[in-house]
Design an enzyme around this catalytic site. Structure first.
Site, PDB file in Angstrom:
ATOM      1  CG  ASP A  83      -8.230  55.068 -38.885  1.00 55.37           C
ATOM      2  OD1 ASP A  83      -9.001  54.098 -39.047  1.00 55.37           O
ATOM      3  OD2 ASP A  83      -6.858  54.854 -38.662  1.00 55.37           O
ATOM      4  CG  HIS A  84     -10.234  53.779 -35.103  1.00 54.75           C
ATOM      5  ND1 HIS A  84     -10.720  52.504 -35.003  1.00 54.75           N
ATOM      6  CD2 HIS A  84      -9.109  53.302 -35.877  1.00 54.75           C
ATOM      7  CE1 HIS A  84     -10.266  51.470 -35.162  1.00 54.75           C
ATOM      8  NE2 HIS A  84      -9.225  52.016 -35.797  1.00 54.75           N
ATOM      9  CG  HIS A 189      -4.862  49.891 -34.083  1.00 59.13           C
ATOM     10  ND1 HIS A 189      -6.089  50.280 -33.213  1.00 59.13           N
ATOM     11  CD2 HIS A 189      -5.163  49.758 -35.151  1.00 59.13           C
ATOM     12  CE1 HIS A 189      -7.009  50.351 -34.086  1.00 59.13           C
ATOM     13  NE2 HIS A 189      -6.485  50.093 -35.218  1.00 59.13           N
TER      14      HIS A 189
HETATM   15  P1  13P Z   1      -1.294  49.011 -37.938  1.00 57.66           P
HETATM   16  O1  13P Z   1      -0.787  49.515 -36.504  1.00 57.66           O
HETATM   17  O2  13P Z   1      -1.201  47.673 -37.894  1.00 57.66           O
HETATM   18  O3  13P Z   1      -0.411  49.661 -39.028  1.00 57.66           O
HETATM   19  O4  13P Z   1      -2.835  49.473 -38.121  1.00 57.66           O
HETATM   20  C1  13P Z   1      -3.358  50.784 -38.530  1.00 57.66           C
HETATM   21  C2  13P Z   1      -4.850  50.696 -38.470  1.00 57.66           C
HETATM   22  O5  13P Z   1      -5.375  49.886 -38.432  1.00 57.66           O
HETATM   23  C3  13P Z   1      -5.316  51.871 -38.547  1.00 57.66           C
HETATM   24  O6  13P Z   1      -6.455  52.075 -38.261  1.00 57.66           O
END
Ligand code: 13P
Length: 349
Positions: A83-84, A189
């Site tokens: 992720d990211h 987020h």
């Molecule tokens: P949330 O903080 O809304 O759960 O989003 C998580 C997210 O987008 C992780 O990349």
């Protein structure tokens, strides 16, 4: 079942008209909660780790925990996703470790905070796509910038500061060849997304629909998609927590997104809330307890409940057995000969 390419998972979701939850993990209990929910609902799933998670758990611990999940639940397709990713090197290290999918978030510079230019984003994302596709690994890019900060990553601010421009989304997808595209539509987020139930002035579903019309074959990704339900907030506050009143993304808006090309839905905060509430409850009501299992077991169960509910709401429930995994080497061939640029993957049952 071996780990599955996220491209395959999302192509199947597009075929079936459903979305797939992508749940963040940092530790064993969260992975166990997701897998118990996936088994309970018979769901394919994306398990994702941020850079912060990889650092917290240590890369090899986290990788092997997710691998253990795929060994213990051979009937469940799992894509392991970075992720990211903030740079080519982060994505490369995940791919070399064995992740079957990476996100190159080139919407921000390598510091993970400063918005980058369009050209910088295209250049770094394309570099990751070339490296990943050679190895059969899926790539998610991001255009526009989400609000908030998660695990130290994010531009901060509200989600409305850099909403995705549909023209740029089309150019970005064409020039990079990403498999999936995260777009900014007002979400952020963390727990504090909206100060009231969101309407079209703060949650730009019209932008999402416009992008899907222009890019019908690109899998759209909704980040910041926790719903931050009041009942989970209440448990935390009932047992000594101090959360301010807040709203997340209503599930019916996510379902509207799924009807308009959203195939991957990122959820982290709701699970954090569920676990923290369960832990607070044990420590608050039974202060004599000190065995971590006394609070980690209810925490794991609370997260399982949230994940199973989301799997049902996103529509992935019941789809784990629809297909067999295509070996990653085969997928690499499809990228190399160009077939995957224009066609979805076709898997055997
Ligand atoms: P949330 O903080 O809304 O759960 O989003 C998580 C997210 O987008 C992780 O990349």
């Amino acid at each position: 079942m071996p780990l599955v390419s996220m491209r395959q998972l999302l192509d199947e979701a597009a075929k079936g008209g459903y979305g797939v939850g992508a749940f963040n993990v940092n530790d064993m209990e969260q992975i166990q909660a997701i897998m118990a929910a996936a088994k309970e609902t018979n769901s394919p799933v994306v398990i994702q780790a941020s850079r912060g998670a990889r650092a917290f758990a240590q890369d090899r611990f986290l990788f092997h925990l997710i691998l253990a999940a795929s060994e213990l639940y051979p009937e469940i397709p799992i894509a392991m996703h970075q992720d990211h990713g903030n740079s080519f090197e982060t994505c490369k290290s995940a791919i070399e470790l064995g992740y079957t999918s990476v996100m190159m978030d080139g919407s921000l510079k390598e510091d993970g905070k400063t918005p980058s230019s369009f050209e910088e984003n295209v250049a770094v994302t394309k570099r990751v796509v070339d490296f990943a596709h050679d190895r059969g690994v899926t790539v998610e890019g991001e255009i526009g910038v989400l609000g908030g900060v998660e695990d130290g990553h994010g531009a901060g601010g509200s989600g409305l500061e850099h909403v995705t421009d549909p023209d740029q989304a089309v150019e970005f997808a064409e020039r990079t060849g990403v498999d999936a595209l995260a777009i900014a539509i007002g979400t952020s987020h963390g727990a504090y997304k909206f100060t009231k139930k969101p309407d079209g002035s703060v949650l730009k579903m019209d932008v999402l629909i416009a992008i899907h019309k222009r890019l019908p074959n690109t899998h759209l990704v909704m980040h910041g998609s926790s719903s931050v339900p009041k009942d989970l907030q209440d448990v935390i506050n009932q047992y000594g927590g101090k959360l301010k009143e807040t709203w997340g993304v209503p599930v019916e808006e996510i379902q509207l997104g799924i009807r308009n090309g959203v195939r991957k839905i990122n959820v982290d905060t709701d699970n954090r809330l569920a676990m923290t509430g369960a832990i607070r409850k044990v420590l608050w009501t039974q202060p004599e307890k000190f065995d971590p299992r006394d609070y980690m077991k209810p925490a794991r169960e609370a997260m399982q409940k949230v994940v199973a509910l989301r799997m049902t709401q996103f529509g992935q429930a019941g789809h784990a057995g629809d297909y067999a995994p295509i070996p990653i080497e085969e997928i690499a061939k499809g990228y190399a000969d160009g077939t995957l640029a224009t066609q979805p993957l076709v898997a055997a049952k």
